[in-house]
Write a protein that holds these residues in place. Sequence first.
Motif, PDB file in Angstrom:
ATOM      1  N   PHE A  21      28.467   9.274  49.934  1.00 26.53           N
ATOM      2  CA  PHE A  21      29.663  10.056  50.207  1.00 26.53           C
ATOM      3  C   PHE A  21      30.848   9.153  50.570  1.00 26.53           C
ATOM      4  CE2 PHE A  21      32.273  12.641  53.180  1.00 26.53           C
ATOM      5  CZ  PHE A  21      32.643  13.649  52.306  1.00 26.53           C
ATOM      6  N   TYR A  22      30.633   8.163  51.434  1.00 33.17           N
ATOM      7  CA  TYR A  22      31.735   7.302  51.878  1.00 33.17           C
ATOM      8  C   TYR A  22      32.123   6.262  50.827  1.00 33.17           C
ATOM      9  CZ  TYR A  22      31.666   9.322  56.533  1.00 33.17           C
ATOM     10  OH  TYR A  22      31.759  10.197  57.582  1.00 33.17           O
ATOM     11  N   GLY A  54      33.893   8.059  48.084  1.00 27.93           N
ATOM     12  CA  GLY A  54      35.100   8.670  48.632  1.00 27.93           C
ATOM     13  C   GLY A  54      36.275   7.713  48.725  1.00 27.93           C
ATOM     14  N   THR A  77      39.795   8.119  46.643  1.00 33.09           N
ATOM     15  CA  THR A  77      41.058   8.270  47.369  1.00 33.09           C
ATOM     16  C   THR A  77      42.089   7.248  46.918  1.00 33.09           C
ATOM     17  OG1 THR A  77      39.830   9.081  49.292  1.00 33.09           O
ATOM     18  CG2 THR A  77      42.092   8.386  49.662  1.00 33.09           C
ATOM     19  N   GLN A  81      39.327   9.098  55.443  1.00 39.32           N
ATOM     20  CA  GLN A  81      37.890   9.205  55.728  1.00 39.32           C
ATOM     21  C   GLN A  81      37.644   9.934  57.049  1.00 39.32           C
ATOM     22  OE1 GLN A  81      35.642   8.326  53.279  1.00 39.32           O
ATOM     23  NE2 GLN A  81      37.625   8.130  52.275  1.00 39.32           N
ATOM     24  N   VAL A 108      38.048  13.813  56.281  1.00 41.56           N
ATOM     25  CA  VAL A 108      36.920  14.527  55.665  1.00 41.56           C
ATOM     26  C   VAL A 108      35.720  14.602  56.609  1.00 41.56           C
ATOM     27  CG1 VAL A 108      37.617  14.016  53.302  1.00 41.56           C
ATOM     28  CG2 VAL A 108      36.092  12.446  54.471  1.00 41.56           C
ATOM     29  N   TYR A 113      36.639  15.594  44.882  1.00 45.59           N
ATOM     30  CA  TYR A 113      35.928  15.877  46.132  1.00 45.59           C
ATOM     31  C   TYR A 113      34.686  16.721  45.900  1.00 45.59           C
ATOM     32  CZ  TYR A 113      35.197  16.936  51.072  1.00 45.59           C
ATOM     33  OH  TYR A 113      34.645  17.048  52.329  1.00 45.59           O
ATOM     34  N   LEU A 123      32.277  14.570  44.124  1.00 45.61           N
ATOM     35  CA  LEU A 123      31.759  13.607  45.099  1.00 45.61           C
ATOM     36  C   LEU A 123      30.645  14.231  45.933  1.00 45.61           C
ATOM     37  CD1 LEU A 123      31.941  11.025  46.917  1.00 45.61           C
ATOM     38  CD2 LEU A 123      33.772  12.188  48.157  1.00 45.61           C
ATOM     39  N   LYS A 124      30.863  15.453  46.389  1.00 48.82           N
ATOM     40  CA  LYS A 124      29.859  16.122  47.209  1.00 48.82           C
ATOM     41  C   LYS A 124      28.591  16.431  46.397  1.00 48.82           C
ATOM     42  CE  LYS A 124      31.320  19.161  50.318  1.00 48.82           C
ATOM     43  NZ  LYS A 124      32.033  20.320  50.900  1.00 48.82           N
TER      44      LYS A 124
END
Length: 314
Positions: free
Chosen positions: A20-21, A24, A28, A88, A91, A296, A299-300
């Motif tokens: 996730f990070y 992310g 971004t 970060q 979210v 997003y 990403l999830k």
Amino acid sequence: MEDKRNIQIIEWEHLDKKKFYVFGVAMTMMIRVSVYPFTLIRTRLQVQKGKSLYHGTFDAFIKILRADGVTGLYRGFLVNTFTLISGQCYVTTYELTRKFVSDYSQSNTVKSLVAGGSASLVAQSITVPIDVVSQHLMMQRKGEKVGRFHVRGNPEGQGVIAFGQTKDIIRQILRVDGLRGFYRGYVASLLTYIPNSAVWWPFYHFYAEQLSSLCPKECPHIVFQAISGPLAAATASILTNPMDVIRTRVQVEGKNSIILTFRQLMAEEGPWGLMKGLSARIISATPSTIVIVVGYESLKKLSLRPELVDSRHW
């Protein structure tokens, strides 16, 4: 059999945090590169008196491009990339707050409203000092003085480049305003972005649900979400733009009072002054929101724990 039109929200406990990070941050950065020129244009439109420099978004784009080239559209960008940290934090706060609120309410609107506002509060506390510096860098124009602080040129008449400009602006802010100068407009930022974030999330889920009920069940969820994001962004932008104009002026012009800034704006430009930069804001928000939402939500889905991958539809 489960109706595929029912959009299941992926919650914090469903995610592989490492994926996730990592994904992310990359996502971004790509988004910021694509929308930054419109952020710069919006800032200049909101700060100018009347139409003294630019007559609109397109006019500003052409004039900046002619005067400063492509690099002129990215003034302050390097400093602005530090807001990746706040992104970060945003979210993480949003997802954790949704999880916390779910213990007290199962209403998605309530969870989205509270989580969106809370996430914005945390993010703005980190972002405002970065915004203050980057906005002053955005206001630098060749041969002209716009804004309170100005980057000094070198003996050959060229501006100091990259972080040299940033260092110069930081020193001037410290000398004139002290540390408080980096949080100039903090209250105005909270009054702009907390409502914007708190409104965006419920409207986003609302529009997605309405679209999913109207379309065939074979239609991918990501399509509903990609359309819902810009609709929610336009709704939130219209509702919060007046405060955004005031916030920008407080930060760039060094004003100390939100109320006095509002009164001066009304006296000089009337109610329409509160809508300055709205078109640039919506133009920048539309493509960026599509990218953000698709990115997003993807990403999830990509960050789902292995045992949950087959339980969520694209």
